[in-house]
Design a protein around this motif. Structure first.
Motif: not given
Lengths: 402, 606
Positions: A8-10, A91, A94, A118, A120, A122-123, B280, B389-390, B548-549, B551-553, B565
């Motif tokens: 995830r590129r937050a 994640s 935060t 921040f 976060t 995913e990997n 992984q 934040a977050g 999740v990959l 999504a822009e936060g 989360r």
């Protein structure tokens, strides 16, 4: 659990619009921050397709040509340090009432004109390894939450350095507990540590004293651990067993442990949940368990800490500075800030881990409930390099093929 | 408007009519190429290219490794010795054979498919042939398990089937011994049935409802017994739907990943679990090789099935479906063995489907000590008000999920229909084209995720510019790619069952292929389109991995992402409470949406 934890590129947007040229080396004292940089570093960060149009404008210091204001005062004179600091982390570091959020507010309060953002993924650090491999921009200054075997992976996967050495250049770096200094190259600075131990229900089982005793039939089907391929405590427990059983003996040991009905679940969360649901009376977890669980109406019999062989495996969490950090000065300030006594106490309590710095006592309550093993053990970076991958894979094949 | 003007409009309309289908086809292909084939291809290339050269060595390495292929590995290491080996094995009295990771994966998929069919078929019979209160709601809800993130299901299963779970409580109360199901193959198979039996029910029910009443009546009038009429008339029409469902179930469970991780542990690892672990560990080449083999197997199955399906489609539609019988007939209900049987069938079904969901809801209002609590819902409210934040907030997650779901509908339904048209048109290559366009069903999520990461998310250099695809548009496109095959699988059988004379008549009167589709075919198969839409919406709501990959936060997280989360949120102690509360909200929102979708579409139902 951990459904495919992918990337995830937050949305940190584009970090650090004002870039300081000439700061990529060590902190070479004043002056150098004068020529605010222009394009070269910034190119390529912008996605096209309009999706990245969210470049958050908060906290950035106006026009490009001028230098950012110098706001130091606390530490010895060095280059300026304002702007946006992008911190990559996991994640749960935060969000409301976490160590990460405390750090953000406290740091921003101490250094005016700075913003901590921040991201976060995913990997985790794999994100940045893959980015570096693909030539994609890194977009972060500091990584918070690396363990030793992840550092090993970083070095093995990449020819160029993903992180730069900060070594002893940081204030208070020398106060970090010796047992936690895992990186000989001085990139990774520990900021807290957990000790892997057993958590057991004393109403159900007698405390097992040694690794060997876990093989006894009275403990058949009684232990839950985690998958060492992807879980921190699971991997730590495997490494601990390699320390006690030896590199030549650990697979035999695990074959017997599997024969004795050990459950290997994906990660800490499902493992602990299964433990709480009485699936088994022992689970591999952290020795800070009681910090979390104590309370007037909690049955503490279920939260006993067992140190096999009187040991506990230290799993230090470290932070490191990206080689391509856009704001290395500010990043160093941040890392120094994390090592201050105040921050160390707060991180310990909020992240439920031990401080990494000597002589810090987070709170009376923490001191009462957090158990430290008589003999902390851990593999050093050099011991893991070259071996950890094989150890884990051989182990996983043994368990999956059983 | 003058004559000429009107003429121009008509010409324009005719042209759009002619171009609409080819254009739709081109667009579908373009979306697939960008969001699916390019990313997946970039991964699979790693499986066959080493140092810039094409090679089969990595494939052979995997196939010749007994860990992966068990006894079959000698097919690749020592092909000449195989007959002798088989002979020796026969002489030794058929001793147990190791089949390796691939063998185990196929074995559990087979068991899971059998279980899903056994659980799902009676349900289809009940829904198709009987009328009772709540039948339509029940039929709508068969899609629900599909959308539930597996982590939620795992929690529900733990709470229901665990050592101290609800089932054991009930068994103890009845004076029966307790069961210990978790972390076993049985648990995995049950969870797979939870996900896939409703799929079987749904697809077979839809087929059953379109069985032409006149043909059954004719058979009966000609003296066939009810059983014989079923065997000769009804069963052949159900078979394609049943096989579709079984094949889908097999492919899904072959690619099973989170359920195995959560309910089985490493000892019951499947290929996909192993593949994920390799990713992984950034052993991407080996992961790509595994992905390539896995994809080949499931694509092969899909292709074989599509060929079969093409031969099976028979004349359907047009006629009235048979009236349903009332299920409850007072006391007489208890004298009818079929009704009594269905009643008894309801008990395990309740335990399997309602149990885990009810347990999850129960968990969301139960504190660690068993007392009632609203703490977890208060947590959601606090999150909503939080400024840190977050912080992942529940409301944006809900609105994002619904928006993406609608966006997916808009994109996936036309895509799915376009592919169906290709499939129905027949002719050389159409089966292959359909397979290629159905591939997203058969490719593992880990492979797709990995590919997306390395291409669109990090960005691709084109002419010195880095093209990054992310944000809501990318999420919706990815959801649509995952969802449209379900539209196709619902629409194709219905479309091919239409009376071709109707269409020929329309064409001969000058209607374009597109006009025929819109004006004649789609209204006739509205129920199937609707079912497909529900699936598409469901896939979008439940999708996690790609979301999740991409999504822009803060701007584009969805309900499942929020849920995941919250599992990591330890502000209320290491409990799953916050996640179960979010899961309950997810359940409520999605259940409501499906009821709405199906009710809106209800007016088309016969």
């Amino acid at each position: 659990m951990q459904r495919r934890r992918f990337i995830r590129r937050a949305g940190a947007g584009v970090a650090g619009l004002t870039l300081l040229a000439g700061c990529t080396g060590s902190n070479d004292g004043g002056g150098s921050g004068q020529n605010a940089s222009n394009s070269s570093n910034a190119s390529g960060t912008d996605g096209s397709e309009g999706a990245n149009g969210t470049a958050s404008g908060n906290g950035t210091t106006g026009g490009s040509g001028t230098n950012a204001t110098n706001e130091t005062g606390t530490t010895t004179g060095s280059a300026s340090s304002s702007g946006t600091l992008t911190v990559a982390t996991y994640s749960s570091f935060t969000g409301e009432d976490t160590a990460g959020n405390w750090l953000k507010s406290a740091f921003e309060a101490e250094y005016a004109d700075t913003t901590v953002e921040f991201v976060t993924p995913e990997n985790g650090v794999n994100q940045y390894i893959q980015r570096a491999k693909q030539g994609a921009p890194i977009d972060a200054d500091v990584y918070v939450g690396l363990n030793t075997s992840e550092l090993v992976r970083v070095s093995q996967q990449l020819d160029s350095a993903l992180f730069q050495s900060v070594g002893d250049g940081l204030d208070r770096a020398d106060t970090v507990k010796d047992s936690l200094r895992v990186d000989p190259k001085g990139r990774a600075i520990p900021y807290d540590t957990g000790y892997i131990s057993l958590v057991y229900n004393e109403e159900e089982v007698q405390e097992p004293q040694t690794f060997e005793s876990l093989l006894e039939s009275r403990y058949e089907g009684d232990l839950i651990t985690q998958n060492a391929q992807q879980s921190d405590p699971g991997r730590a427990f495997l490494l601990w067993s390699i320390i006690t059983q030896g590199e030549d003996g650990y697979l035999d040991y695990w074959e017997q442990l599997v024969g004795n009905g050990v459950n290997v679940l994906s990660d800490w969360e499902p493992a602990y949940q299964a433990y709480m649901d009485d699936e088994a009376p022992m689970v591999v977890s952290y020795s800070t368990d009681q910090v979390f669980y104590h309370g007037p109406d909690v049955n503490m019999a279920k939260h006993q800490i067992g140190f096999l062989n009187d040991q506990g495996y230290a799993n230090p969490e470290t932070m490191a500075l990206f080689s391509d950090a856009e704001n290395p000065d500010l990043a160093r300030r941040f890392m120094e800030f994390v090592l201050t006594e105040n921050a160390q106490s707060k991180i310990a309590v909020k992240n439920v881990q031990f401080p990494a710095v000597e002589g810090v006592t987070p709170s009376e309550e923490f001191a009462k409930y957090a158990k430290e093993p008589p003999e902390p053990v851990t593999f050093s970076y050099d011991e893991l390099a070259g071996s950890v991958g094989t150890w884990v894979e051989e182990w996983a094949r043994l368990v999956a093929g059983a | 408007m003058g004559e000429a003007g009107r003429g121009r409009v008509t010409t324009l309309r005719r042209w759009t009519g002619r171009l609409a289908l080819p254009l739709g086809f081109a667009l579908t292909l373009a979306v697939l190429l960008a969001i699916f084939y390019y990313p997946v291809g970039s991964v699979l290339v790693e499986a066959v290219v080493r140092g810039g050269r094409l090679t089969v060595a990595p494939l052979l390495d995997v196939l010749a490794d007994p860990f992966y292929t068990g006894a079959a590995h000698s097919l690749f290491t020592d092909p000449a010795g195989v007959p002798a080996g088989v002979l020796a094995w026969v002489r030794a009295g058929f001793s147990p054979v190791e089949f390796g990771l691939f063998g185990f994966t196929a074995y559990q998929a087979l068991l899971s498919t059998l279980a899903s069919v056994v659980v799902g078929l009676p349900g289809a019979y009940l829904l198709a042939r009987y009328e009772f209160r709540g039948r339509r709601a029940l039929r709508s809800l068969t899609i629900l398990p599909f959308v539930l993130p597996s982590i939620m299901v795992a929690v529900g299963f733990l709470a229901m089937f665990g050592q101290t779970g609800v089932l054991n409580d009930v068994l103890g109360w009845l004076g029966l011994g307790e069961v210990n199901l978790l972390f076993s193959l049985e648990a995995i198979v049950l969870a797979h049935a939870f996900y896939n039996a409703p799929l079987v029910t749904r697809l077979v029910t839809a087929a059953w409802e379109t069985v032409d009443a006149r043909r059954v009546e004719t058979a009966r009038a000609l003296g066939a017994s009810p059983l014989r009429a079923f065997r000769d008339v009804v069963a052949p029409q159900l078979l394609p739907a049943l096989l579709t469902a079984a094949l889908l179930t097999f492919v899904f469970t072959f690619l099973s990943f989170p359920i195995v991780l959560a309910l089985g542990g490493l000892r019951l690892a499947t290929v996909e679990v192993w593949l994920y672990a390799r990713v992984q560990d950034l052993a991407l080449a080996e992961a790509a090789t595994l992905g390539a083999i896995e994809t080949t197997l499931s694509l092969g199955l899909t292709y074989l099935y599509l060929r079969y399906e093409a031969r099976q489609t028979s004349m359907r539609g047009g006629g009235a479906s048979r009236p349903r019988q009332a299920f409850i007939q007072g006391w007489r209900t208890l004298r009818d063995p079929v009704r009594v049987g269905l009643g008894i069938y309801g008990i395990p079904v309740l335990i399997l489907f309602v149990g885990p969901l009810a347990s999850m809801i129960l968990e969301s209002v139960t504190g660690p000590n068993g007392g009632l609590t609203t703490a977890y819902y208060e947590f959601l409210v606090r999150q909503q008000a939080a400024t840190g934040a977050g912080t992942v907030k529940p409301l944006p997650a809900i609105t994002n999920s619904l928006t993406f779901g609608l966006g997916t509908l808009v994109l996936a339904v036309p895509m799915g229909i376009v592919v169906s048209v290709v499939a129905v048109r027949g002719g050389a290559g159409s089966r292959l084209a359909e397979t290629i366009m159905t591939a997203p069903l058969a490719v593992s999520g880990v492979v797709v995720g990995l590919g997306l990461l390395q291409t669109l998310v990090f960005g691709t250099e084109i002419l010195g510019h880095r093209i990054v695809v992310s944000g809501a548009v990318a999420v919706v496109a990815a959801h649509a790619v995952a969802a449209y095959p379900f539209v196709t699988r619902n629409v194709t059988p219905a479309l091919s069952g239409l009376d071709s004379r109707l269409l020929d008549a329309a064409r001969s009167l000058g209607a374009s292929r597109f006009r025929v589709l819109v004006d004649i075919e789609l209204p006739l198969i509205a129920a199937a389109v609707l079912a497909g839409s529900a699936f598409a919406f469901a896939i979008s709501i439940g999708e996690f991995d790609t979301t999740v990959l991409l999504a822009e936060g803060v701007n584009s997280y969805t309900m499942p992402v929020a849920l995941e989360r919250y599992i990591g949120n330890r502000s209320l102690g290491p409990s799953l409470g916050p996640a179960t509360a979010m899961g309950t909200v997810l359940l409520a929102v999605t259940a409501a949406s499906f009821l709405v979708i199906e009710r809106l579409g209800g007016r088309w139902e016969p």
